[in-house]
Design an enzyme around this catalytic site. Structure first.
Site, PDB file in Angstrom:
ATOM      1  N   ASP A   1       2.196 -15.597   6.341  1.00  0.00           N
ATOM      2  CA  ASP A   1       1.836 -17.006   6.119  1.00  0.00           C
ATOM      3  C   ASP A   1       1.847 -17.364   4.635  1.00  0.00           C
ATOM      4  O   ASP A   1       2.214 -18.483   4.263  1.00  0.00           O
ATOM      5  CB  ASP A   1       0.453 -17.295   6.720  1.00  0.00           C
ATOM      6  CG  ASP A   1       0.485 -17.399   8.242  1.00  0.00           C
ATOM      7  OD1 ASP A   1       1.591 -17.405   8.822  1.00  0.00           O
ATOM      8  OD2 ASP A   1      -0.602 -17.465   8.855  1.00  0.00           O
TER       9      ASP A   1
ATOM     10  N   ARG B   1      13.295   4.288  12.581  1.00  0.00           N
ATOM     11  CA  ARG B   1      12.128   5.179  12.496  1.00  0.00           C
ATOM     12  C   ARG B   1      11.241   4.988  13.742  1.00  0.00           C
ATOM     13  O   ARG B   1      11.751   4.679  14.808  1.00  0.00           O
ATOM     14  CB  ARG B   1      11.388   4.909  11.179  1.00  0.00           C
ATOM     15  CG  ARG B   1      12.244   5.227   9.953  1.00  0.00           C
ATOM     16  CD  ARG B   1      11.479   5.031   8.667  1.00  0.00           C
ATOM     17  NE  ARG B   1      10.336   5.938   8.568  1.00  0.00           N
ATOM     18  CZ  ARG B   1       9.356   5.803   7.666  1.00  0.00           C
ATOM     19  NH1 ARG B   1       9.403   4.806   6.798  1.00  0.00           N
ATOM     20  NH2 ARG B   1       8.355   6.650   7.631  1.00  0.00           N
TER      21      ARG B   1
ATOM     22  N   SER C   1      13.123   2.893   3.133  1.00  0.00           N
ATOM     23  CA  SER C   1      13.665   3.567   4.318  1.00  0.00           C
ATOM     24  C   SER C   1      14.259   2.532   5.270  1.00  0.00           C
ATOM     25  O   SER C   1      13.993   1.334   5.132  1.00  0.00           O
ATOM     26  CB  SER C   1      12.544   4.345   5.018  1.00  0.00           C
ATOM     27  OG  SER C   1      11.571   3.438   5.522  1.00  0.00           O
TER      28      SER C   1
ATOM     29  N   GLU D   1      12.829  -9.245   0.866  1.00  0.00           N
ATOM     30  CA  GLU D   1      12.020  -8.134   1.363  1.00  0.00           C
ATOM     31  C   GLU D   1      12.816  -6.839   1.172  1.00  0.00           C
ATOM     32  O   GLU D   1      13.992  -6.790   1.533  1.00  0.00           O
ATOM     33  CB  GLU D   1      11.782  -8.401   2.858  1.00  0.00           C
ATOM     34  CG  GLU D   1      11.125  -7.306   3.625  1.00  0.00           C
ATOM     35  CD  GLU D   1      11.385  -7.419   5.140  1.00  0.00           C
ATOM     36  OE1 GLU D   1      12.304  -8.146   5.576  1.00  0.00           O
ATOM     37  OE2 GLU D   1      10.651  -6.757   5.877  1.00  0.00           O
TER      38      GLU D   1
ATOM     39  N   ARG E   1       4.748  10.998  -2.175  1.00  0.00           N
ATOM     40  CA  ARG E   1       4.685  10.879  -0.711  1.00  0.00           C
ATOM     41  C   ARG E   1       6.063  11.080  -0.072  1.00  0.00           C
ATOM     42  O   ARG E   1       7.058  10.543  -0.565  1.00  0.00           O
ATOM     43  CB  ARG E   1       4.086   9.515  -0.297  1.00  0.00           C
ATOM     44  CG  ARG E   1       5.033   8.342  -0.401  1.00  0.00           C
ATOM     45  CD  ARG E   1       4.399   7.001  -0.094  1.00  0.00           C
ATOM     46  NE  ARG E   1       4.238   6.725   1.311  1.00  0.00           N
ATOM     47  CZ  ARG E   1       4.446   5.513   1.859  1.00  0.00           C
ATOM     48  NH1 ARG E   1       4.814   4.482   1.105  1.00  0.00           N
ATOM     49  NH2 ARG E   1       4.258   5.328   3.126  1.00  0.00           N
TER      50      ARG E   1
ATOM     51  N   ALA F   1       3.268  -0.855   4.768  1.00  0.00           N
ATOM     52  CA  ALA F   1       2.754  -0.835   6.149  1.00  0.00           C
ATOM     53  C   ALA F   1       2.325  -2.218   6.636  1.00  0.00           C
ATOM     54  O   ALA F   1       2.371  -2.495   7.843  1.00  0.00           O
ATOM     55  CB  ALA F   1       1.588   0.142   6.241  1.00  0.00           C
TER      56      ALA F   1
ATOM     57  N   TYR G   1      11.305   8.706   1.212  1.00  0.00           N
ATOM     58  CA  TYR G   1      11.242   7.666   0.180  1.00  0.00           C
ATOM     59  C   TYR G   1      11.897   8.074  -1.145  1.00  0.00           C
ATOM     60  O   TYR G   1      11.962   7.264  -2.069  1.00  0.00           O
ATOM     61  CB  TYR G   1       9.783   7.265  -0.068  1.00  0.00           C
ATOM     62  CG  TYR G   1       9.122   6.698   1.170  1.00  0.00           C
ATOM     63  CD1 TYR G   1       9.567   5.495   1.722  1.00  0.00           C
ATOM     64  CD2 TYR G   1       8.080   7.366   1.820  1.00  0.00           C
ATOM     65  CE1 TYR G   1       8.987   4.978   2.876  1.00  0.00           C
ATOM     66  CE2 TYR G   1       7.489   6.860   2.963  1.00  0.00           C
ATOM     67  CZ  TYR G   1       7.947   5.664   3.485  1.00  0.00           C
ATOM     68  OH  TYR G   1       7.376   5.151   4.626  1.00  0.00           O
TER      69      TYR G   1
ATOM     70  N   ASN H   1       7.898  -5.562  -1.210  1.00  0.00           N
ATOM     71  CA  ASN H   1       7.869  -4.513  -0.194  1.00  0.00           C
ATOM     72  C   ASN H   1       6.430  -4.471   0.314  1.00  0.00           C
ATOM     73  O   ASN H   1       5.559  -3.876  -0.324  1.00  0.00           O
ATOM     74  CB  ASN H   1       8.280  -3.160  -0.793  1.00  0.00           C
ATOM     75  CG  ASN H   1       8.319  -2.071   0.280  1.00  0.00           C
ATOM     76  OD1 ASN H   1       7.832  -2.253   1.391  1.00  0.00           O
ATOM     77  ND2 ASN H   1       8.910  -0.939  -0.062  1.00  0.00           N
TER      78      ASN H   1
ATOM     79  N   PRO I   1       0.797  -1.226   0.000  1.00  0.00           N
ATOM     80  CA  PRO I   1       0.000   0.000   0.000  1.00  0.00           C
ATOM     81  C   PRO I   1       0.834   1.283   0.000  1.00  0.00           C
ATOM     82  O   PRO I   1       1.874   1.355   0.653  1.00  0.00           O
ATOM     83  CB  PRO I   1      -0.817  -0.093   1.290  1.00  0.00           C
ATOM     84  CG  PRO I   1      -0.143  -1.125   2.125  1.00  0.00           C
ATOM     85  CD  PRO I   1       0.524  -2.071   1.172  1.00  0.00           C
ATOM     86  N   ASN I   2       0.349   2.238  -0.746  1.00  0.00           N
ATOM     87  CA  ASN I   2       0.905   3.598  -0.848  1.00  0.00           C
ATOM     88  C   ASN I   2       2.203   3.679  -1.659  1.00  0.00           C
ATOM     89  O   ASN I   2       2.712   4.776  -1.878  1.00  0.00           O
ATOM     90  CB  ASN I   2       1.121   4.232   0.542  1.00  0.00           C
ATOM     91  CG  ASN I   2      -0.181   4.367   1.298  1.00  0.00           C
ATOM     92  OD1 ASN I   2      -1.132   4.942   0.777  1.00  0.00           O
ATOM     93  ND2 ASN I   2      -0.256   3.831   2.497  1.00  0.00           N
TER      94      ASN I   2
ATOM     95  N   HIS J   1      12.820  -2.595   1.881  1.00  0.00           N
ATOM     96  CA  HIS J   1      12.251  -1.358   2.436  1.00  0.00           C
ATOM     97  C   HIS J   1      13.119  -0.204   1.990  1.00  0.00           C
ATOM     98  O   HIS J   1      14.338  -0.236   2.171  1.00  0.00           O
ATOM     99  CB  HIS J   1      12.148  -1.419   3.959  1.00  0.00           C
ATOM    100  CG  HIS J   1      11.201  -2.476   4.403  1.00  0.00           C
ATOM    101  ND1 HIS J   1       9.840  -2.349   4.252  1.00  0.00           N
ATOM    102  CD2 HIS J   1      11.424  -3.702   4.909  1.00  0.00           C
ATOM    103  CE1 HIS J   1       9.267  -3.465   4.675  1.00  0.00           C
ATOM    104  NE2 HIS J   1      10.197  -4.302   5.070  1.00  0.00           N
TER     105      HIS J   1
HETATM  106  C1  DQA Z   1       8.295   1.014   3.759  1.00  0.00           C
HETATM  107  C2  DQA Z   1       8.377   1.230   5.271  1.00  0.00           C
HETATM  108  C3  DQA Z   1       7.026   1.023   5.927  1.00  0.00           C
HETATM  109  O1  DQA Z   1       7.124   1.225   7.332  1.00  0.00           O
HETATM  110  C4  DQA Z   1       6.020   2.013   5.375  1.00  0.00           C
HETATM  111  O2  DQA Z   1       4.745   1.778   5.928  1.00  0.00           O
HETATM  112  C5  DQA Z   1       5.969   2.028   3.883  1.00  0.00           C
HETATM  113  C6  DQA Z   1       7.215   1.873   3.121  1.00  0.00           C
HETATM  114  C7  DQA Z   1       9.633   1.329   3.051  1.00  0.00           C
HETATM  115  O3  DQA Z   1       9.766   0.934   1.908  1.00  0.00           O
HETATM  116  O4  DQA Z   1      10.501   1.981   3.627  1.00  0.00           O
HETATM  117  O5  DQA Z   1       4.931   2.258   3.293  1.00  0.00           O
HETATM  118  O6  DQA Z   1       8.012  -0.360   3.511  1.00  0.00           O
END
Ligand code: DQA
Length: 159
Positions: free
Chosen positions: A86, A106, A101, A97, A17, A76, A22, A73, A9-10, A99
């Site tokens: 799972d 954080r 950031s 995985e 954003r 959230a 990011y 990724n 998401p996002n 991320h």
């Molecule tokens: C994120 C870190 C998460 O905590 C956050 O909710 C995101 C992006 C990252 O790529 O740094 O949406 O996964």
């Protein structure tokens, strides 16, 4: 060999954003770079983004029998989703995985990570470049799998 890239998401809002967290790259730009690298490496690649937990679970399940690796990724959902954890565990594919950031430096709630323990590896804090590192890592994993398969083939022929 095929990699599926799953974005939570996002992440469709990258470039808009919180640029200080990011970066300025849009998701399409990140994916274009990954596609170039995949082409150079002779790897098939598919991209998927969703703001819905269940759709992400469905996509992970679809990878079973279709792909050889997942770059994800979960955004959230990393911090909350036992369902995504799972699903990753269920399909049992090499999974990296990413991320953008550094989630460890954080807010406290981002330190809880539901998925890391079922992933092959985690890349955090490199900005959008982390996706490129994940591609390099996945190519290495594929090379190692091929090398083991080759050794097994030779051992079987020698019997
Ligand atoms: C994120 C870190 C998460 O905590 C956050 O909710 C995101 C992006 C990252 O790529 O740094 O949406 O996964």
């Amino acid at each position: 060999m095929k990699i599926v890239v799953i974005q939570g998401p996002n992440l469709n809002m990258l470039g808009i954003r919180e640029q200080q967290v990011y970066g300025a790259m849009k998701l399409e730009q990140i994916h274009a770079q990954m596609r170039d690298f995949a082409e150079q490496s002779g790897i098939e690649i598919e991209f998927f983004q969703s703001n819905f937990e269940g759709e992400i679970v469905d996509k992970i399940q679809e990878c079973y029998g279709d792909a050889q690796g997942i770059i994800i990724n979960p955004a959230a959902y990393t911090h909350t989703s036992i369902a995504i954890r799972d699903a990753i565990s269920a399909v049992n594919l090499p999974t990296i995985e990413v991320h953008i950031s550094n989630i460890h430096r954080r807010e406290e709630f981002r330190k809880q990570n539901m998925v890391a323990a079922v992933c092959t590896s985690s890349i955090v804090g490199f900005g959008p470049f982390g996706y490129h590192l994940a591609m390099v890592g996945m190519v290495q994993i594929f090379n190692e799998i091929r090398a083991v398969q080759e050794m097994q083939k030779q051992a079987a022929q020698a019997e």
